[in-house]
Design an enzyme around this catalytic site. Sequence first.
Site, mmCIF file in Angstrom:
data_model
loop_
_atom_site.group_PDB
_atom_site.id
_atom_site.type_symbol
_atom_site.label_atom_id
_atom_site.label_comp_id
_atom_site.label_asym_id
_atom_site.label_seq_id
_atom_site.Cartn_x
_atom_site.Cartn_y
_atom_site.Cartn_z
ATOM 1 N N HIS A 178 35.550 45.132 50.897
ATOM 2 C CA HIS A 178 36.413 45.507 49.788
ATOM 3 C C HIS A 178 35.746 45.155 48.475
ATOM 4 C CE1 HIS A 178 37.522 41.450 51.144
ATOM 5 N NE2 HIS A 178 37.924 41.184 49.904
ATOM 6 N N HIS A 205 36.392 44.288 44.483
ATOM 7 C CA HIS A 205 37.329 43.819 43.470
ATOM 8 C C HIS A 205 36.942 44.470 42.139
ATOM 9 C CE1 HIS A 205 38.953 40.254 45.733
ATOM 10 N NE2 HIS A 205 37.802 40.417 46.372
#
EC number: 3.6.2.1
Length: 144
Positions: free
Chosen positions: A130, A132
């Site tokens: 993922h 950010h």
Amino acid sequence: MSHRVSILSSHLSPVMASEKEAALAATPSDSPTIFDKIISKEIPSTVVFEDDKVLAFRDVTPQGPVHILLIPKVRDGLTGLSKAEERHIDILGRLLYTAKLVAKQEGLDEGFRIVINDGPQGCQSVYHIHVHLIGGRQMNWPPG
């Protein structure tokens, strides 16, 4: 305790007091993660972007006025950046390009930061790659 940590706690192990502790307790696995549950809508999120490859949603413990997580909808063994293989080039590029689109959508014209945590020392607490996207304030250097 933050909502994110409580969700992570129920997914990982006993209650975690910090993201660092969550990262140190997390174990790399191909088992479903909290992000898989967000993708399948089992866990609610505030989605800001979605297409057939990427889901972007607001982080529940934001580190800035804007803090969005971008995840691939299909993990394909990509639990972290250190696990990337040549077959992942397209999705990695798609995540970064989508981060640019979302930053524009969020009005981050003065700049933003992209972070990918990898492994325990990188403070990775969910083993589903993922990105950010953090912005809306002046960032400092060096980070963390």
